[in-house]
Design a protein around this motif. Sequence first.
Motif, mmCIF file in Angstrom:
data_model
loop_
_atom_site.group_PDB
_atom_site.id
_atom_site.type_symbol
_atom_site.label_atom_id
_atom_site.label_comp_id
_atom_site.label_asym_id
_atom_site.label_seq_id
_atom_site.Cartn_x
_atom_site.Cartn_y
_atom_site.Cartn_z
ATOM 1 N N THR A 61 92.132 -30.268 -40.284
ATOM 2 C CA THR A 61 92.243 -30.929 -38.983
ATOM 3 C C THR A 61 93.268 -32.057 -39.041
ATOM 4 O OG1 THR A 61 89.916 -30.455 -38.556
ATOM 5 C CG2 THR A 61 90.960 -32.125 -37.180
ATOM 6 N N ASP A 62 94.081 -32.169 -38.008
ATOM 7 C CA ASP A 62 95.071 -33.235 -37.896
ATOM 8 C C ASP A 62 94.347 -34.529 -37.530
ATOM 9 O OD1 ASP A 62 97.050 -35.024 -37.074
ATOM 10 O OD2 ASP A 62 98.349 -33.423 -36.294
ATOM 11 N N LEU A 63 94.250 -35.451 -38.479
ATOM 12 C CA LEU A 63 93.495 -36.677 -38.254
ATOM 13 C C LEU A 63 94.124 -37.556 -37.180
ATOM 14 C CD1 LEU A 63 92.467 -37.680 -41.900
ATOM 15 C CD2 LEU A 63 91.133 -36.457 -40.175
ATOM 16 N N ARG A 64 95.436 -37.509 -37.059
ATOM 17 C CA ARG A 64 96.095 -38.291 -36.010
ATOM 18 C C ARG A 64 95.684 -37.777 -34.626
ATOM 19 N NH1 ARG A 64 102.548 -39.879 -35.713
ATOM 20 N NH2 ARG A 64 102.514 -40.937 -33.686
ATOM 21 N N GLU A 65 95.614 -36.468 -34.480
ATOM 22 C CA GLU A 65 95.204 -35.904 -33.207
ATOM 23 C C GLU A 65 93.727 -36.168 -32.924
ATOM 24 O OE1 GLU A 65 97.161 -33.672 -30.472
ATOM 25 O OE2 GLU A 65 97.615 -35.675 -31.214
ATOM 26 N N VAL A 66 92.911 -36.189 -33.961
ATOM 27 C CA VAL A 66 91.499 -36.532 -33.778
ATOM 28 C C VAL A 66 91.376 -37.970 -33.272
ATOM 29 C CG1 VAL A 66 89.320 -36.974 -34.973
ATOM 30 C CG2 VAL A 66 90.592 -34.881 -35.446
ATOM 31 N N MET A 67 92.107 -38.894 -33.899
ATOM 32 C CA MET A 67 92.057 -40.287 -33.453
ATOM 33 C C MET A 67 92.634 -40.435 -32.054
ATOM 34 S SD MET A 67 91.126 -43.364 -33.814
ATOM 35 C CE MET A 67 90.599 -43.599 -35.516
ATOM 36 N N ASN A 68 93.706 -39.707 -31.751
ATOM 37 C CA ASN A 68 94.253 -39.739 -30.390
ATOM 38 C C ASN A 68 93.209 -39.285 -29.370
ATOM 39 O OD1 ASN A 68 96.845 -40.720 -30.870
ATOM 40 N ND2 ASN A 68 97.711 -38.684 -31.211
ATOM 41 N N ALA A 69 92.459 -38.247 -29.718
ATOM 42 C CA ALA A 69 91.428 -37.733 -28.811
ATOM 43 C C ALA A 69 90.301 -38.743 -28.611
ATOM 44 C CB ALA A 69 90.869 -36.416 -29.348
ATOM 45 N N ILE A 70 89.877 -39.401 -29.696
ATOM 46 C CA ILE A 70 88.824 -40.411 -29.606
ATOM 47 C C ILE A 70 89.281 -41.582 -28.739
ATOM 48 C CG2 ILE A 70 87.491 -42.103 -30.927
ATOM 49 C CD1 ILE A 70 87.466 -40.091 -33.249
ATOM 50 N N LEU A 71 90.530 -42.023 -28.933
ATOM 51 C CA LEU A 71 91.068 -43.117 -28.127
ATOM 52 C C LEU A 71 91.217 -42.702 -26.665
ATOM 53 C CD1 LEU A 71 93.761 -44.568 -30.575
ATOM 54 C CD2 LEU A 71 91.510 -45.520 -30.029
ATOM 55 N N PHE A 72 91.492 -41.428 -26.423
ATOM 56 C CA PHE A 72 91.585 -40.911 -25.052
ATOM 57 C C PHE A 72 90.231 -41.026 -24.355
ATOM 58 C CE2 PHE A 72 91.553 -37.666 -21.765
ATOM 59 C CZ PHE A 72 92.822 -37.753 -21.206
ATOM 60 N N VAL A 73 89.174 -40.623 -25.045
ATOM 61 C CA VAL A 73 87.820 -40.742 -24.498
ATOM 62 C C VAL A 73 87.488 -42.212 -24.251
ATOM 63 C CG1 VAL A 73 85.359 -40.450 -25.024
ATOM 64 C CG2 VAL A 73 86.971 -38.600 -25.510
ATOM 65 N N MET A 85 82.341 -47.542 -30.184
ATOM 66 C CA MET A 85 83.212 -47.524 -29.011
ATOM 67 C C MET A 85 83.790 -48.917 -28.741
ATOM 68 S SD MET A 85 83.940 -44.694 -27.586
ATOM 69 C CE MET A 85 83.470 -42.957 -27.712
ATOM 70 N N ILE A 86 82.988 -49.951 -28.956
ATOM 71 C CA ILE A 86 83.474 -51.323 -28.788
ATOM 72 C C ILE A 86 84.521 -51.637 -29.853
ATOM 73 C CG2 ILE A 86 82.806 -53.758 -28.894
ATOM 74 C CD1 ILE A 86 80.056 -52.853 -27.777
ATOM 75 N N ARG A 87 84.242 -51.230 -31.087
ATOM 76 C CA ARG A 87 85.213 -51.460 -32.163
ATOM 77 C C ARG A 87 86.522 -50.718 -31.895
ATOM 78 N NH1 ARG A 87 80.399 -50.857 -35.596
ATOM 79 N NH2 ARG A 87 79.854 -52.911 -36.434
ATOM 80 N N LEU A 88 86.426 -49.495 -31.354
ATOM 81 C CA LEU A 88 87.630 -48.708 -31.073
ATOM 82 C C LEU A 88 88.478 -49.361 -29.989
ATOM 83 C CD1 LEU A 88 86.022 -45.188 -31.274
ATOM 84 C CD2 LEU A 88 88.004 -45.921 -32.623
ATOM 85 N N ALA A 89 87.842 -49.950 -28.984
ATOM 86 C CA ALA A 89 88.591 -50.673 -27.959
ATOM 87 C C ALA A 89 89.372 -51.823 -28.589
ATOM 88 C CB ALA A 89 87.644 -51.186 -26.878
ATOM 89 N N MET A 90 88.732 -52.524 -29.523
ATOM 90 C CA MET A 90 89.423 -53.625 -30.199
ATOM 91 C C MET A 90 90.475 -53.106 -31.164
ATOM 92 S SD MET A 90 90.034 -56.776 -30.566
ATOM 93 C CE MET A 90 88.830 -57.440 -29.428
ATOM 94 N N ILE A 91 90.218 -51.970 -31.823
ATOM 95 C CA ILE A 91 91.214 -51.369 -32.714
ATOM 96 C C ILE A 91 92.492 -51.044 -31.943
ATOM 97 C CG2 ILE A 91 91.745 -49.216 -33.961
ATOM 98 C CD1 ILE A 91 88.848 -49.372 -35.072
#
Length: 282
Positions: free
Chosen positions: A45-57, A258-264
């Motif tokens: 799995t492309d980890l960059r695309e996984v992180m992009n998807a999580i940030l999209f959500v 989700m809160i940590r990801l917003a700050m990330i």
Amino acid sequence: MTIQPSRKPYPSDLSDARWALIEPVLSAWRVERQRTSLNLGGKVTDLREVMNAILFVNRTGIPWRYLPHDFPPHTTVFSHFSAWTADGTIERLGLRLHRLVREKEGRDAEPTACVIDAQSVKTATSVPTGTQGIDAGKKIVGRKRSIVTDTLGLLLLVMVTAAASVSDNDAGKQLLTRLAESHPTVTKAWVDTGYKTQAVEHGARLGIDVDVVPRNTQVKGFSIVPRRWVVERTFGWIMMHRRLARDYETKPEHSESMIRLAMISNLAKRATGENTITWHNP
């Protein structure tokens, strides 16, 4: 090295510069995962695309199963999000970026002072009733987010509980204990009047001077409260991420992520000097 796909980018996608800051943490996670698994091969799995998807959500607020089809399958994305939450990868990533931004701002990597506050938010109908409660003061059925920031407003700790199940005083004591363990350089904390004598005395036992900053009752309407305005601004930052406008997560620990990801997302832009792309002016 992961290559960014040729699909048309979304505003929430990581730039090359921001991915360069995040990639070492996720690559180290993959190496450790492969070391402890059977490693039977198969599609990587492309980890960059996984992180992009999580940030999209996180940024848009959509349900996982509504992810656009040019991302990896939503089940794959959610499984990575769950794994990264459970093993602390998201938390470690946030702390790594926190240190980078502080150093860029000319501060020591570890803070010496912090601000603590809480926010009650409504929960979605899909959230289990056992993990939510009623905030009688604000007349909200939901969960409470208690956070600790440094004096720049950058997130240090977060704790999500059922509203009213844990008082500000008790939440403050728990956060102060965790703060003393994970950030021993902190010796000063500013709080509001919801954190009373017990939290102040608990902080003193830990070597942290807890200062209660009351609101000026002589001023009607909105007013800036010294020191505490920093953490209020942080809540404003994270609320720009639509997934956090309401608590949609089944598990409180997923809410914390989700809160940590917003700050990330915020920290990565600050570390690279990039501006936030808005939906109105892409």
